[in-house]
Design an enzyme around this catalytic site. Sequence first.
Site, PDB file in Angstrom:
ATOM      1  N   TRP A 251     -34.299 -23.082  40.044  1.00  0.00           N
ATOM      2  CA  TRP A 251     -33.136 -22.299  39.919  1.00  0.00           C
ATOM      3  C   TRP A 251     -32.352 -22.378  38.363  1.00  0.00           C
ATOM      4  O   TRP A 251     -32.314 -21.542  37.955  1.00  0.00           O
ATOM      5  CB  TRP A 251     -32.373 -22.555  41.094  1.00  0.00           C
ATOM      6  CG  TRP A 251     -31.014 -22.220  40.780  1.00  0.00           C
ATOM      7  CD1 TRP A 251     -29.846 -22.473  40.619  1.00  0.00           C
ATOM      8  CD2 TRP A 251     -30.907 -20.604  41.095  1.00  0.00           C
ATOM      9  NE1 TRP A 251     -28.960 -21.574  40.603  1.00  0.00           N
ATOM     10  CE2 TRP A 251     -29.352 -19.942  41.057  1.00  0.00           C
ATOM     11  CE3 TRP A 251     -31.681 -19.103  41.942  1.00  0.00           C
ATOM     12  CZ2 TRP A 251     -28.745 -19.399  41.674  1.00  0.00           C
ATOM     13  CZ3 TRP A 251     -31.219 -18.335  41.943  1.00  0.00           C
ATOM     14  CH2 TRP A 251     -29.276 -18.218  41.749  1.00  0.00           C
TER      15      TRP A 251
ATOM     16  N   TRP B 216     -13.888 -15.843  36.118  1.00  0.00           N
ATOM     17  CA  TRP B 216     -14.708 -16.646  36.435  1.00  0.00           C
ATOM     18  C   TRP B 216     -14.712 -17.159  35.256  1.00  0.00           C
ATOM     19  O   TRP B 216     -15.131 -18.561  35.232  1.00  0.00           O
ATOM     20  CB  TRP B 216     -15.800 -16.388  36.423  1.00  0.00           C
ATOM     21  CG  TRP B 216     -16.333 -15.183  35.799  1.00  0.00           C
ATOM     22  CD1 TRP B 216     -16.425 -13.709  35.499  1.00  0.00           C
ATOM     23  CD2 TRP B 216     -17.494 -15.510  34.570  1.00  0.00           C
ATOM     24  NE1 TRP B 216     -17.029 -13.279  34.793  1.00  0.00           N
ATOM     25  CE2 TRP B 216     -18.087 -14.400  34.234  1.00  0.00           C
ATOM     26  CE3 TRP B 216     -18.166 -16.801  33.888  1.00  0.00           C
ATOM     27  CZ2 TRP B 216     -18.911 -14.529  32.952  1.00  0.00           C
ATOM     28  CZ3 TRP B 216     -18.706 -16.879  32.899  1.00  0.00           C
ATOM     29  CH2 TRP B 216     -18.960 -15.236  32.098  1.00  0.00           C
TER      30      TRP B 216
END
Length: 454
Positions: free
Chosen positions: A282, A364
């Site tokens: 990841w 965000w």
Amino acid sequence: MSSPSIVWFRDDLRLADHPALRAALDRGEPVVGLYVLDEESAGIRPLGGAARWWLHHSLASLADDLRARGSHLVLRRGAAASAVRSLVDDIGAGAVYWNRRYGGPERAVDAELKDGLRSDGVEVESFAANVLFEPWTVKTGSGTPFSVFTPFWNAARNLPAPREPLPRPDEVPGLRSSPAGDDLDDWELLPTRPDWAGGLRERWQPGEAAARARLREFLDDDLGTYDAARDEPSAGATSLLSPRLRWGELSPHTVWHAGVETGGGTGAHATSASRFLSELGWREFAWHTLYHFPDLATKNWRRGFDAFPWPALDPAHLTAWEKGETGVPMVDAGMRELWHTGYMHNRVRMVTASFLTKNLLIDWRLGEQWFWDTLVDADGASNPFNWQWVAGSGADASPYFRIFNPERQAEKFDPRGLYIDQWAPDSAAREPIVDLAATRKAALQAYEAVKRAR
């Protein structure tokens, strides 16, 4: 007359598995280490407060390690190209080596400097050291970047296996005296007015030796329970290696091969090892995405998300979130853990980020900036990549309708309330600043604008 080699340290503050350092040693001339605090080059993002704290201590550790082996770490502040060239001139260096970076502004600095030094007759080489797979080597069948993790990771694992890590040198021959440089304390990386770093000092010991000790401790004592307990913030089952990788006190190659070796065989241990190694994957995916999308921290990866109608900012809501005073226990516990330790459990990071973007309807980018300033492990790829994933605007993003309910998350992953009792025992007595059900509905309604813009 010697022509020393310069090793330009960046986010690789270690001696083990350091290809640039190995190249300098193989050249056979005295070696000088250099670190540049670059807050001037175009596009380079200034470090946050928690990162500056870690950097101070990691540099001090690296300087000690080099000194013990016969060399020096020179500190200089300013635009990197000027600082490196200045040291080349000061010591008559014949070679400069570094390990590659993958952010857009960083690559631009490195490419220009490499071309300029080579034109002046200085040997310059860069090396792969800080990711398992260089971002341009993992491609779809049509040669384009991946946008979904699983096929990315499958393709990466079909490439030649990550190389074995290089050993740590016993000696690093240097010059008789250290070239002129800055005093680390003069950089004022540590907070003093006020000194808010007490919790960081309690939690962390930066430096390569501590990083290697933590890797061994995790693999020996905690790996077996990683898969089963990694989502429980009170379980202590996570590796705590993220700041070590962020600052390069450990290389991903070292972590990868140690994990493969320890997790061999079958059963729960092997399952946990596979899960742990996929988390390295990841991280690779984040750097792959940043390489191909350098504006990851400021622009939506999914351009259609530009149509999302963020409402006018409510500063009181943002402040309550930052301080852990939302009246939502799991959120408040995570934000207070972050402020005290410079770290937050990954499950709770997702919960707090979802609450900000989908219950408070706050952009965000404001949350990403707060984490950038307060996390010891915030790097240029993973921090914005993960924020965009939660917000729904990023690569392989969580579907927007997946809104983490912090109450359900607490019931599932902190059923005895141990984590909340540790960090926010008073939160349940507060009135939540928003209604979770109503704000979830409002978020889904706002997302209709993105769907219509497709």
